[in-house]
Each structure stands twice: as C-alpha cells, then as structure tokens.
Design a protein around this motif. Sequence first.
Motif, PDB file in Angstrom:
ATOM      1  N   VAL A   1       0.676   9.012  -6.291  1.00 44.21           N
ATOM      2  CA  VAL A   1       0.959  10.429  -6.052  1.00 44.21           C
ATOM      3  C   VAL A   1       1.937  10.953  -7.101  1.00 44.21           C
ATOM      4  O   VAL A   1       1.762  12.067  -7.633  1.00 44.21           O
ATOM      5  CB  VAL A   1       1.501  10.635  -4.616  1.00 44.21           C
ATOM      6  CG1 VAL A   1       2.112  12.006  -4.443  1.00 44.21           C
ATOM      7  CG2 VAL A   1       0.401  10.415  -3.606  1.00 44.21           C
ATOM      8  N   GLN A   2       2.957  10.185  -7.448  1.00 43.22           N
ATOM      9  CA  GLN A   2       3.909  10.630  -8.463  1.00 43.22           C
ATOM     10  C   GLN A   2       3.255  10.769  -9.832  1.00 43.22           C
ATOM     11  O   GLN A   2       3.549  11.709 -10.566  1.00 43.22           O
ATOM     12  CB  GLN A   2       5.096   9.676  -8.533  1.00 43.22           C
ATOM     13  CG  GLN A   2       6.030   9.812  -7.356  1.00 43.22           C
ATOM     14  CD  GLN A   2       7.218   8.868  -7.459  1.00 43.22           C
ATOM     15  OE1 GLN A   2       7.232   7.942  -8.250  1.00 43.22           O
ATOM     16  NE2 GLN A   2       8.216   9.111  -6.613  1.00 43.22           N
TER      17      GLN A   2
ATOM     18  N   ILE B   1       0.546   3.804  -3.134  1.00 42.15           N
ATOM     19  CA  ILE B   1       0.086   5.185  -2.940  1.00 42.15           C
ATOM     20  C   ILE B   1       1.162   6.163  -3.371  1.00 42.15           C
ATOM     21  O   ILE B   1       0.866   7.201  -3.989  1.00 42.15           O
ATOM     22  CB  ILE B   1      -0.347   5.397  -1.475  1.00 42.15           C
ATOM     23  CG1 ILE B   1      -1.636   4.631  -1.233  1.00 42.15           C
ATOM     24  CG2 ILE B   1      -0.529   6.866  -1.155  1.00 42.15           C
ATOM     25  CD1 ILE B   1      -2.119   4.633   0.184  1.00 42.15           C
ATOM     26  N   ARG B   2       2.419   5.848  -3.109  1.00 42.50           N
ATOM     27  CA  ARG B   2       3.512   6.733  -3.551  1.00 42.50           C
ATOM     28  C   ARG B   2       3.560   6.809  -5.078  1.00 42.50           C
ATOM     29  O   ARG B   2       3.734   7.882  -5.648  1.00 42.50           O
ATOM     30  CB  ARG B   2       4.840   6.232  -3.008  1.00 42.50           C
ATOM     31  CG  ARG B   2       5.981   7.147  -3.380  1.00 42.50           C
ATOM     32  CD  ARG B   2       7.238   6.784  -2.655  1.00 42.50           C
ATOM     33  NE  ARG B   2       8.271   7.740  -3.010  1.00 42.50           N
ATOM     34  CZ  ARG B   2       9.471   7.403  -3.405  1.00 42.50           C
ATOM     35  NH1 ARG B   2       9.810   6.140  -3.476  1.00 42.50           N
ATOM     36  NH2 ARG B   2      10.346   8.322  -3.725  1.00 42.50           N
ATOM     37  N   GLY B   3       3.381   5.688  -5.748  1.00 32.55           N
ATOM     38  CA  GLY B   3       3.364   5.682  -7.215  1.00 32.55           C
ATOM     39  C   GLY B   3       2.206   6.480  -7.762  1.00 32.55           C
ATOM     40  O   GLY B   3       2.355   7.222  -8.742  1.00 32.55           O
TER      41      GLY B   3
ATOM     42  N   GLN C   1       1.205  13.915  -9.744  1.00 30.76           N
ATOM     43  CA  GLN C   1       2.055  15.092  -9.808  1.00 30.76           C
ATOM     44  C   GLN C   1       2.599  15.335 -11.212  1.00 30.76           C
ATOM     45  O   GLN C   1       2.765  16.486 -11.624  1.00 30.76           O
ATOM     46  CB  GLN C   1       3.227  14.966  -8.827  1.00 30.76           C
ATOM     47  CG  GLN C   1       2.836  15.147  -7.392  1.00 30.76           C
ATOM     48  CD  GLN C   1       4.020  14.929  -6.457  1.00 30.76           C
ATOM     49  OE1 GLN C   1       5.054  14.410  -6.851  1.00 30.76           O
ATOM     50  NE2 GLN C   1       3.836  15.327  -5.200  1.00 30.76           N
TER      51      GLN C   1
ATOM     52  N   CYS D   1      -1.267   2.450 -12.925  1.00 36.34           N
ATOM     53  CA  CYS D   1      -2.020   2.779 -11.705  1.00 36.34           C
ATOM     54  C   CYS D   1      -3.235   1.863 -11.546  1.00 36.34           C
ATOM     55  O   CYS D   1      -3.532   1.407 -10.443  1.00 36.34           O
ATOM     56  CB  CYS D   1      -2.464   4.233 -11.729  1.00 36.34           C
ATOM     57  SG  CYS D   1      -1.137   5.372 -11.351  1.00 36.34           S
TER      58      CYS D   1
ATOM     59  N   TRP E   1       0.822  -1.207   0.000  1.00 30.99           N
ATOM     60  CA  TRP E   1       0.000   0.000   0.000  1.00 30.99           C
ATOM     61  C   TRP E   1       0.854   1.255   0.000  1.00 30.99           C
ATOM     62  O   TRP E   1       0.529   2.229  -0.678  1.00 30.99           O
ATOM     63  CB  TRP E   1      -0.962  -0.001   1.191  1.00 30.99           C
ATOM     64  CG  TRP E   1      -2.220  -0.718   0.835  1.00 30.99           C
ATOM     65  CD1 TRP E   1      -2.473  -2.035   0.988  1.00 30.99           C
ATOM     66  CD2 TRP E   1      -3.372  -0.158   0.218  1.00 30.99           C
ATOM     67  NE1 TRP E   1      -3.724  -2.337   0.505  1.00 30.99           N
ATOM     68  CE2 TRP E   1      -4.297  -1.205   0.031  1.00 30.99           C
ATOM     69  CE3 TRP E   1      -3.714   1.115  -0.196  1.00 30.99           C
ATOM     70  CZ2 TRP E   1      -5.546  -1.003  -0.556  1.00 30.99           C
ATOM     71  CZ3 TRP E   1      -4.968   1.313  -0.779  1.00 30.99           C
ATOM     72  CH2 TRP E   1      -5.858   0.272  -0.952  1.00 30.99           C
ATOM     73  N   LEU E   2       1.957   1.250   0.748  1.00 29.22           N
ATOM     74  CA  LEU E   2       2.833   2.434   0.745  1.00 29.22           C
ATOM     75  C   LEU E   2       3.427   2.674  -0.635  1.00 29.22           C
ATOM     76  O   LEU E   2       3.446   3.805  -1.131  1.00 29.22           O
ATOM     77  CB  LEU E   2       3.942   2.269   1.782  1.00 29.22           C
ATOM     78  CG  LEU E   2       3.510   2.396   3.241  1.00 29.22           C
ATOM     79  CD1 LEU E   2       4.681   2.072   4.165  1.00 29.22           C
ATOM     80  CD2 LEU E   2       2.984   3.790   3.516  1.00 29.22           C
ATOM     81  N   VAL E   3       3.916   1.640  -1.276  1.00 28.52           N
ATOM     82  CA  VAL E   3       4.501   1.779  -2.604  1.00 28.52           C
ATOM     83  C   VAL E   3       3.431   2.178  -3.612  1.00 28.52           C
ATOM     84  O   VAL E   3       3.668   3.039  -4.469  1.00 28.52           O
ATOM     85  CB  VAL E   3       5.205   0.466  -3.018  1.00 28.52           C
ATOM     86  CG1 VAL E   3       5.585   0.478  -4.479  1.00 28.52           C
ATOM     87  CG2 VAL E   3       6.433   0.250  -2.155  1.00 28.52           C
TER      88      VAL E   3
END
Length: 181
Positions: free
Chosen positions: A35-36, A31-33, A39, A72, A27-29
Amino acid sequence: MSSLTPLVFRPSLAQRAVALLLFAGSWLVGIRGLVQVIQQLPRILALIRMAEMNAEPTLRLWVALGASVAACAGGGILLLFAVIFLLFIEGTQVLVDEVGLTVELGPFPGPLARRLGAGRLAWKQVGHLEKGRFFFVLRGGGDPEAGPRGREPVLRFLLVDQLDRLILTILEKSPNLNFKD
C-alpha cells in the motif's frame, strides 16, 4: 501397539499457533508495504517527469522505482512461502503402526503432496534418516532383499509434537537404517 491403533504425530497447538502468527504478521507487513509503494508511485512518477522537463538526471529516481517494485515482487514470493509453510504445518500428520510409517500432507493434492514428502514406508524399507535444512527426511532403499526396485519414496516432515518419541520409534523399529554423513 496394534496395527489397528496407529500412533499419530501432529504439530502441537503451540507450534500451529506460532505458524499462524508468523503467517498473519508477514501478510500484514507485506500488504502495508505494498500500500505504501502504491501510494508513493504517483509521487515518484511526477518527480521523474519534472526532472526530465528540467533536464536533470533521472537515474536515481528510476533506480528507486525499480527497487520498490522489486521489493514488492520479492515480498510477494515470501508471502507465497508463508502460505505454503502454514499449510505444511497445519496438514502434516505422521502415522506410525506395526507395519511402517506414513506421512500425510492433508491440504495438498495427491501428486503435489507426494512430491513434497507424503507417502508410506515399511519399517524394513527405511534406509536413511537425516535432518535436512528444514525437514526431517526418511529415505527408502534399506531392504537389501528387495533388490533394485523402482524409486523408493522420500518422506519429509517439518515438525511434530513429541518429535523425540517419533525419532526413537523410527530408530527402534527400522532394522536396515543407515545414517548419512
């Protein structure tokens, strides 16, 4: 062992902790992907507009945008499987008593749990034991005297602590057990 005190097999604390770490890390990876990608989305759209104004080809930029969105979406599906995997690990219980064995999947509603592999089989009903791709599978249909009844349940469990003891108990107590090729 009496029928009043069944043996309970659950995943161990270490197995549940590994499942939780895999869940949290994915989940951390993910969500970070996401967000990138969010952006970079305005930048990619601005590059597409600029290329269109200069009459340059935009196929590569559209492919990059499509690949990002597809990645995604694929990551979201994998994160959904991570949630199901964690719930499956956390909620699995295999109960063994004198009459038979029961697989319970606690966090899932009844019909979905039965579809995923929850249920009960008497020892004489156990027909086949097999190791599938991900699950251990117990199939009914082992009782030749019962004749063709309805559809026998299929029990599935992923992993439990003392798996060897559970498999040996199933092998010892199931008189009609056959092995699939």
